[in-house]
Motif scaffolding. Structure first.
Motif, short mmCIF file in Angstrom:
data_model
loop_
_atom_site.label_atom_id
_atom_site.label_comp_id
_atom_site.label_asym_id
_atom_site.label_seq_id
_atom_site.Cartn_x
_atom_site.Cartn_y
_atom_site.Cartn_z
N TYR A 2 -10.67 -4.93 2.01
CA TYR A 2 -10.16 -5.45 0.62
C TYR A 2 -11.53 -6.19 0.13
CZ TYR A 2 -5.71 -3.87 2.39
OH TYR A 2 -4.59 -3.20 2.85
N THR A 3 -11.48 -5.91 -1.26
CA THR A 3 -12.73 -6.59 -1.90
C THR A 3 -11.82 -7.88 -2.74
OG1 THR A 3 -12.18 -5.25 -3.95
CG2 THR A 3 -13.84 -4.53 -2.47
N GLU A 4 -12.72 -8.83 -3.37
CA GLU A 4 -12.07 -9.87 -4.24
C GLU A 4 -11.17 -9.32 -5.01
OE1 GLU A 4 -10.84 -13.43 -4.69
OE2 GLU A 4 -12.29 -12.83 -3.12
N ALA A 5 -11.48 -7.96 -5.83
CA ALA A 5 -10.61 -7.55 -6.77
C ALA A 5 -9.30 -7.16 -6.14
CB ALA A 5 -11.24 -6.31 -7.46
N ASP A 6 -9.31 -6.73 -5.03
CA ASP A 6 -7.92 -6.53 -4.31
C ASP A 6 -7.45 -7.56 -4.07
OD1 ASP A 6 -8.80 -3.69 -4.12
OD2 ASP A 6 -9.82 -3.99 -2.10
N ALA A 7 -8.14 -8.64 -3.69
CA ALA A 7 -7.40 -10.04 -3.51
C ALA A 7 -6.69 -10.55 -4.74
CB ALA A 7 -8.38 -11.09 -3.07
N GLU A 8 -7.40 -10.37 -5.84
CA GLU A 8 -6.68 -10.78 -7.06
C GLU A 8 -5.68 -9.96 -7.50
OE1 GLU A 8 -7.18 -13.26 -9.21
OE2 GLU A 8 -8.65 -14.24 -7.75
N ARG A 9 -5.47 -8.80 -7.20
CA ARG A 9 -4.53 -7.85 -7.42
C ARG A 9 -3.39 -8.33 -6.56
NH1 ARG A 9 -4.06 -2.53 -9.68
NH2 ARG A 9 -2.26 -1.43 -8.64
N LEU A 10 -3.55 -8.47 -5.09
CA LEU A 10 -2.33 -9.15 -4.55
C LEU A 10 -1.82 -10.26 -4.99
CD1 LEU A 10 -0.78 -9.10 -2.06
CD2 LEU A 10 -2.57 -10.30 -0.71
N ARG A 11 -2.71 -11.35 -5.32
CA ARG A 11 -2.32 -12.62 -5.88
C ARG A 11 -1.42 -12.45 -7.22
NH1 ARG A 11 -6.94 -14.66 -3.37
NH2 ARG A 11 -8.29 -13.97 -4.95
N PHE A 12 -1.74 -11.27 -8.16
CA PHE A 12 -1.03 -10.83 -9.20
C PHE A 12 0.44 -10.42 -8.72
CE2 PHE A 12 0.54 -7.87 -12.48
CZ PHE A 12 0.34 -8.30 -13.66
N ILE A 13 0.55 -9.56 -7.91
CA ILE A 13 1.54 -8.95 -7.09
C ILE A 13 2.51 -10.16 -6.68
CG2 ILE A 13 2.47 -7.55 -5.24
CD1 ILE A 13 -0.01 -5.83 -5.58
N LEU A 14 1.91 -10.88 -5.94
CA LEU A 14 2.73 -12.10 -5.42
C LEU A 14 3.16 -13.08 -6.39
CD1 LEU A 14 0.50 -12.58 -2.36
CD2 LEU A 14 2.69 -11.55 -2.31
N GLU A 50 0.91 -1.24 -0.02
CA GLU A 50 -0.02 -0.03 0.02
C GLU A 50 0.77 1.12 0.03
OE1 GLU A 50 -3.27 2.21 2.81
OE2 GLU A 50 -2.82 0.17 3.08
N LYS A 51 1.93 1.09 0.93
CA LYS A 51 2.85 2.37 0.97
C LYS A 51 3.45 2.48 -0.37
CE LYS A 51 7.18 3.85 3.36
NZ LYS A 51 8.22 3.36 4.27
N HIS A 52 3.83 1.54 -1.24
CA HIS A 52 4.36 1.69 -2.30
C HIS A 52 3.63 1.97 -3.79
CE1 HIS A 52 7.79 0.75 0.04
NE2 HIS A 52 8.49 1.29 -0.91
N GLY A 53 2.17 1.94 -3.30
CA GLY A 53 1.20 2.10 -4.46
C GLY A 53 0.99 1.06 -5.21
N LEU A 54 1.15 -0.23 -4.73
CA LEU A 54 0.89 -1.52 -5.62
C LEU A 54 -0.51 -1.82 -5.20
CD1 LEU A 54 4.18 -3.43 -5.14
CD2 LEU A 54 3.31 -2.04 -7.09
N LEU A 55 -0.96 -1.54 -4.01
CA LEU A 55 -2.26 -2.04 -3.68
C LEU A 55 -2.75 -1.08 -2.51
CD1 LEU A 55 -3.99 -4.87 -3.20
CD2 LEU A 55 -2.63 -5.40 -1.20
N ALA A 56 -4.16 -0.94 -2.79
CA ALA A 56 -4.85 0.08 -1.77
C ALA A 56 -6.14 -0.50 -1.33
CB ALA A 56 -5.08 1.21 -2.57
N PRO A 57 -6.53 -0.37 -0.13
CA PRO A 57 -7.99 -1.09 0.23
C PRO A 57 -8.88 -0.28 -0.46
CG PRO A 57 -7.00 0.28 2.05
CD PRO A 57 -5.82 0.22 0.79
#
Length: 161
Positions: free
Chosen positions: A40-52, A22-29
């Motif tokens: 966080y929504t399911e879309a946020d969860a998908e974004r996190l999985r993409f990042i990982l 979040e601090k680095h702008g990759l993910l935001a609640p």
């Protein structure tokens, strides 16, 4: 909807990781509760999985940011753009592997040049090689050999006896 701890647990990361992204702008609640908890929504969860997944194959945070911007605007990017990023990363990894292979060979030569015995390190071939400004390494057991190929053979022969 997920709270930060729930999403972190589901993706097997720490909540601090999500805060870092979040601090680095990759993910935001998507939102916050009245009491300030990140939601966080399911879309946020998908974004996190993409990042990982991107991180797991070696992309840096800057590269992941670029991939995410492409992901969000796919229609304005060509597949060749994404492939180019992957090919650049692959070339970087291949160069790093070549560098590591060089380090490995150099360290093997240093190790093979040294008897490894209890004698004083006053004439240690490893230290001598690191102190010198040449690439030649001499075997401690054969101080007169300056030919690296001969040195390797001599040291290898002596280490197997």
């Amino acid at each position: 909807m997920y709270r930060i701890g729930e999403l972190a647990k589901q993706c097997e990361v720490k909540a601090d990781t999500l805060r870092f992204y979040e601090k680095h702008g990759l993910l935001a609640p998507s939102s916050r509760t009245d009491s300030g908890y990140r939601i966080y929504t399911e879309a946020d969860a998908e974004r996190l999985r993409f990042i990982l997944r991107a991180k797991a194959v070696g992309f840096t945070l800057a590269e992941i940011t670029e991939l995410l911007s492409i992901e969000l605007d796919k229609s304005n990017w060509a597949c060749a753009d994404v492939k180019g990023m992957v090919d650049d990363k692959l070339a970087h990894v291949e160069a790093k592997i070549a560098e590591l292979n060089h380090f490995q060979l150099s360290l093997q030569r240093l190790s093979q040049a040294c008897c490894g015995g209890p004698e004083s390190a006053e004439h240690c071939s490893i230290l001598e090689a690191l102190e010198s400004n040449t690439d030649s390494i001499r075997c401690e057991n054969d101080k007169h050999s300056h030919d690296e190929r001969q040195f390797t053979k001599n040291c290898n022969d002596k280490s197997h006896t």
